[in-house]
Write a protein that holds these residues in place. Structure first.
Motif, PDB file in Angstrom:
ATOM      1  N   PHE A 125      36.766  16.532  47.034  1.00 55.53           N
ATOM      2  CA  PHE A 125      36.455  15.106  46.974  1.00 55.53           C
ATOM      3  C   PHE A 125      35.478  14.738  48.086  1.00 55.53           C
ATOM      4  CE2 PHE A 125      37.105  10.709  48.173  1.00 55.53           C
ATOM      5  CZ  PHE A 125      37.152  10.047  46.965  1.00 55.53           C
ATOM      6  N   LYS A 126      35.713  15.273  49.289  1.00 56.89           N
ATOM      7  CA  LYS A 126      34.844  14.992  50.436  1.00 56.89           C
ATOM      8  C   LYS A 126      33.404  15.418  50.150  1.00 56.89           C
ATOM      9  CE  LYS A 126      34.912  17.619  54.184  1.00 56.89           C
ATOM     10  NZ  LYS A 126      33.517  17.979  54.535  1.00 56.89           N
ATOM     11  N   ALA A 127      33.258  16.600  49.538  1.00 50.95           N
ATOM     12  CA  ALA A 127      31.917  17.096  49.241  1.00 50.95           C
ATOM     13  C   ALA A 127      31.204  16.179  48.247  1.00 50.95           C
ATOM     14  CB  ALA A 127      31.998  18.513  48.690  1.00 50.95           C
ATOM     15  N   ARG A 128      31.944  15.748  47.211  1.00 55.56           N
ATOM     16  CA  ARG A 128      31.342  14.851  46.213  1.00 55.56           C
ATOM     17  C   ARG A 128      30.962  13.517  46.852  1.00 55.56           C
ATOM     18  NH1 ARG A 128      35.704  16.658  43.030  1.00 55.56           N
ATOM     19  NH2 ARG A 128      36.746  14.637  43.289  1.00 55.56           N
ATOM     20  N   ARG A 129      31.845  13.020  47.721  1.00 57.14           N
ATOM     21  CA  ARG A 129      31.584  11.726  48.357  1.00 57.14           C
ATOM     22  C   ARG A 129      30.372  11.814  49.285  1.00 57.14           C
ATOM     23  NH1 ARG A 129      30.756   7.150  48.261  1.00 57.14           N
ATOM     24  NH2 ARG A 129      31.900   5.483  49.347  1.00 57.14           N
ATOM     25  N   GLU A 130      30.213  12.922  49.979  1.00 60.16           N
ATOM     26  CA  GLU A 130      29.044  13.088  50.842  1.00 60.16           C
ATOM     27  C   GLU A 130      27.762  13.083  50.021  1.00 60.16           C
ATOM     28  OE1 GLU A 130      30.822  15.643  54.623  1.00 60.16           O
ATOM     29  OE2 GLU A 130      30.062  16.702  52.843  1.00 60.16           O
ATOM     30  N   ASN A 131      27.792  13.737  48.862  1.00 57.63           N
ATOM     31  CA  ASN A 131      26.616  13.752  47.989  1.00 57.63           C
ATOM     32  C   ASN A 131      26.294  12.347  47.483  1.00 57.63           C
ATOM     33  OD1 ASN A 131      26.118  16.501  48.213  1.00 57.63           O
ATOM     34  ND2 ASN A 131      27.462  17.022  46.482  1.00 57.63           N
ATOM     35  N   GLU A 132      27.351  11.593  47.129  1.00 59.09           N
ATOM     36  CA  GLU A 132      27.149  10.223  46.655  1.00 59.09           C
ATOM     37  C   GLU A 132      26.503   9.364  47.739  1.00 59.09           C
ATOM     38  OE1 GLU A 132      30.927   8.742  45.491  1.00 59.09           O
ATOM     39  OE2 GLU A 132      30.994   9.848  43.587  1.00 59.09           O
ATOM     40  N   LEU A 133      27.018   9.484  48.941  1.00 59.78           N
ATOM     41  CA  LEU A 133      26.486   8.685  50.040  1.00 59.78           C
ATOM     42  C   LEU A 133      25.049   9.087  50.380  1.00 59.78           C
ATOM     43  CD1 LEU A 133      29.685   8.614  52.265  1.00 59.78           C
ATOM     44  CD2 LEU A 133      28.663   6.676  51.063  1.00 59.78           C
ATOM     45  N   LEU A 134      24.762  10.366  50.270  1.00 64.23           N
ATOM     46  CA  LEU A 134      23.399  10.838  50.501  1.00 64.23           C
ATOM     47  C   LEU A 134      22.461  10.233  49.455  1.00 64.23           C
ATOM     48  CD1 LEU A 134      21.481  12.670  52.093  1.00 64.23           C
ATOM     49  CD2 LEU A 134      22.078  14.534  50.509  1.00 64.23           C
ATOM     50  N   GLU A 135      22.917  10.248  48.215  1.00 58.84           N
ATOM     51  CA  GLU A 135      22.119   9.664  47.125  1.00 58.84           C
ATOM     52  C   GLU A 135      21.956   8.166  47.340  1.00 58.84           C
ATOM     53  OE1 GLU A 135      22.123   9.496  42.208  1.00 58.84           O
ATOM     54  OE2 GLU A 135      23.759  10.479  43.291  1.00 58.84           O
ATOM     55  N   GLU A 136      23.037   7.516  47.781  1.00 59.29           N
ATOM     56  CA  GLU A 136      22.978   6.078  48.027  1.00 59.29           C
ATOM     57  C   GLU A 136      21.981   5.757  49.135  1.00 59.29           C
ATOM     58  OE1 GLU A 136      25.843   2.585  49.893  1.00 59.29           O
ATOM     59  OE2 GLU A 136      26.765   4.227  48.752  1.00 59.29           O
ATOM     60  N   SER A 137      21.953   6.583  50.171  1.00 59.36           N
ATOM     61  CA  SER A 137      21.050   6.325  51.291  1.00 59.36           C
ATOM     62  C   SER A 137      19.593   6.448  50.875  1.00 59.36           C
ATOM     63  CB  SER A 137      21.356   7.298  52.438  1.00 59.36           C
ATOM     64  OG  SER A 137      20.970   8.624  52.091  1.00 59.36           O
ATOM     65  N   ILE A 138      19.344   7.254  49.830  1.00 59.26           N
ATOM     66  CA  ILE A 138      17.966   7.475  49.363  1.00 59.26           C
ATOM     67  C   ILE A 138      17.569   6.463  48.290  1.00 59.26           C
ATOM     68  CG2 ILE A 138      16.419   9.111  48.220  1.00 59.26           C
ATOM     69  CD1 ILE A 138      18.146  11.363  49.437  1.00 59.26           C
ATOM     70  N   HIS A 139      18.466   6.278  47.315  1.00 57.60           N
ATOM     71  CA  HIS A 139      18.123   5.459  46.144  1.00 57.60           C
ATOM     72  C   HIS A 139      18.767   4.076  46.147  1.00 57.60           C
ATOM     73  CE1 HIS A 139      16.279   8.992  44.364  1.00 57.60           C
ATOM     74  NE2 HIS A 139      17.394   9.674  44.578  1.00 57.60           N
ATOM     75  N   GLY A 140      19.684   3.831  47.072  1.00 54.39           N
ATOM     76  CA  GLY A 140      20.360   2.539  47.093  1.00 54.39           C
ATOM     77  C   GLY A 140      21.692   2.582  46.351  1.00 54.39           C
ATOM     78  N   LYS A 141      22.519   1.566  46.595  1.00 53.93           N
ATOM     79  CA  LYS A 141      23.871   1.543  46.051  1.00 53.93           C
ATOM     80  C   LYS A 141      23.890   1.449  44.532  1.00 53.93           C
ATOM     81  CE  LYS A 141      28.354  -0.244  47.497  1.00 53.93           C
ATOM     82  NZ  LYS A 141      28.722   0.994  48.167  1.00 53.93           N
ATOM     83  N   ARG A 142      22.861   0.873  43.952  1.00 58.36           N
ATOM     84  CA  ARG A 142      22.816   0.735  42.497  1.00 58.36           C
ATOM     85  C   ARG A 142      22.951   2.088  41.792  1.00 58.36           C
ATOM     86  NH1 ARG A 142      20.079  -3.389  39.360  1.00 58.36           N
ATOM     87  NH2 ARG A 142      20.173  -5.374  40.443  1.00 58.36           N
ATOM     88  N   ALA A 143      22.484   3.128  42.421  1.00 55.59           N
ATOM     89  CA  ALA A 143      22.483   4.441  41.765  1.00 55.59           C
ATOM     90  C   ALA A 143      23.810   5.171  41.901  1.00 55.59           C
ATOM     91  CB  ALA A 143      21.365   5.304  42.354  1.00 55.59           C
ATOM     92  N   THR A 144      24.722   4.631  42.719  1.00 55.64           N
ATOM     93  CA  THR A 144      25.911   5.426  43.037  1.00 55.64           C
ATOM     94  C   THR A 144      27.243   4.752  42.735  1.00 55.64           C
ATOM     95  OG1 THR A 144      25.969   4.605  45.318  1.00 55.64           O
ATOM     96  CG2 THR A 144      24.679   6.610  44.881  1.00 55.64           C
ATOM     97  N   VAL A 145      27.288   3.448  42.581  1.00 65.97           N
ATOM     98  CA  VAL A 145      28.568   2.760  42.371  1.00 65.97           C
ATOM     99  C   VAL A 145      29.182   3.175  41.037  1.00 65.97           C
ATOM    100  CG1 VAL A 145      29.701   0.525  42.076  1.00 65.97           C
ATOM    101  CG2 VAL A 145      27.916   0.807  43.790  1.00 65.97           C
ATOM    102  N   THR A 146      30.452   3.519  41.076  1.00 68.97           N
ATOM    103  CA  THR A 146      31.167   3.938  39.863  1.00 68.97           C
ATOM    104  C   THR A 146      31.936   2.773  39.267  1.00 68.97           C
ATOM    105  OG1 THR A 146      33.208   4.553  41.011  1.00 68.97           O
ATOM    106  CG2 THR A 146      31.454   6.228  40.875  1.00 68.97           C
TER     107      THR A 146
END
Length: 330
Positions: A41-62
């Motif tokens: 779960f930690k690994a997936r969450r880190e990837n999500e946050l990395l994506e969010e930092s690049i593309h913004g929260k719109r791309a990552t909110v579930t």
């Protein structure tokens, strides 16, 4: 990066740390005993946050995150029937990947045997509320989809003779049936009614925080007062739920209100020779009787707790006997 931490008193792993300036201190919802699952779960969450930092929260909110935010902010659909199943279906699917096809497929997957009108109430409305909340939070664009058509408004109701025949066959739910037929209460309002909200001396009942999110009071018919006094002479209790099982114990609120009495109600209908009649139709019956006697849609709307006058027009459409002379003059 993120680290797994144990928080005193919590059975779950927590994530703490920073990913590209985004601070995190949140529960994983994963038990302490399942560290491997928590690491994944930690690994997936880190990837999500990395994506969010690049593309913004719109791309990552579930969907689950949007639903949790909606519930925490007191959304009106927070207590919707089987909302947990709806949230579980979409789970960690990103809002950006949810469109009309996914929503329609989800409605069938979660409620495979429901009629379209019921799916509209129990799936499309809460999903729409959550997605609208997400849009307002800036997490997604508007997602447009067509809802199933609303009910055609067909009203099934009983005559006084039929209703009292059903009441007579009701056994330990006789008082409940009398209450439903003569107050117009929703089955959930009746089954969740508390003793402090029923006043037989004043012949009055109040329904608190109803389906529409409001409270209302209703005067009690003398038949209801009499039925309730007989009921309390047998089932004596000083507090809690008014309507109870045959052994006097509370039903419990885990099951849907109508399901708590489904079996005994069906048997009563069979004994009374009443067919194609649901417990919810007691409300239609009361509304039909009220309109027949009073011809007052405004009073009917207020007593029944409907939000709009349009919602009670079906009872005017059902009762057209007073227009018979206009046909005769043709």
């Amino acid at each position: 990066m993120l680290k797994l931490k144990e928080r005193h008193g919590s059975p779950y792993w927590y994530l703490r740390g920073t990913v590209r300036g985004i601070s995190v201190d949140e529960s994983t919802g994963i038990a302490i005993a399942s560290k491997k699952q928590a690491e994944e779960f930690k690994a997936r969450r880190e990837n999500e946050l990395l994506e969010e930092s690049i593309h913004g929260k719109r791309a990552t909110v579930t969907f689950s995150q949007a639903a949790l935010s909606y519930i925490e902010q007191g959304g009106k659909q927070a207590d919707a029937y089987r909302l947990a199943d709806v949230i579980k279906h979409f789970g960690t699917t990103k809002l950006a990947k949810i469109g009309a096809p996914e929503i329609h497929a989800g409605a069938v997957a979660v409620f495979p045997t429901m009629q379209p009108a019921s799916r509209r109430t129990h799936f499309y409305i809460p999903v729409s509320a959550i997605l609208t909340h997400a849009q307002k939070m800036g997490w997604c664009d508007e997602i447009k989809f067509e809802w199933p058509a609303p009910s055609d408004g067909v009203v099934r109701w009983l005559t006084k003779e039929e209703a009292h025949r059903l009441i007579d066959e009701g056994k330990h739910i006789q008082a409940l049936l009398t209450f439903l037929f003569y107050t117009g209460a929703r089955i959930s309002e009746a089954m969740d009614l508390q003793m402090q909200d029923l006043d037989l001396d004043r012949a009055h009942v109040q329904f608190i925080d109803t389906k529409n999110g409001t409270s209302r009071g209703v005067p009690l018919h003398t038949l209801v007062v009499e039925a309730m006094r007989r009921y309390f002479a047998v089932y004596r209790h000083n507090g809690g739920d008014v309507f109870r099982r045959e052994d006097g114990q509370e039903y419990g609120h885990e099951a849907k209100a109508s399901d708590r009495i489904k079996t005994v109600f069906k048997k009563a209908c069979k004994r009374a020779g009443i067919t194609n009649f649901r417990i919810h139709d007691t409300r239609h019956t009361w509304a039909t009787w009220h309109y027949q006697k009073n011809r007052d849609l405004g009073a009917l709307q207020k007593l029944g707790g409907w939000k709009t006058l349009e919602m009670v027009l079906r009872y005017a459409h059902t009762n057209v006997e007073e227009l018979g002379d206009t046909i005769a003059r043709l």
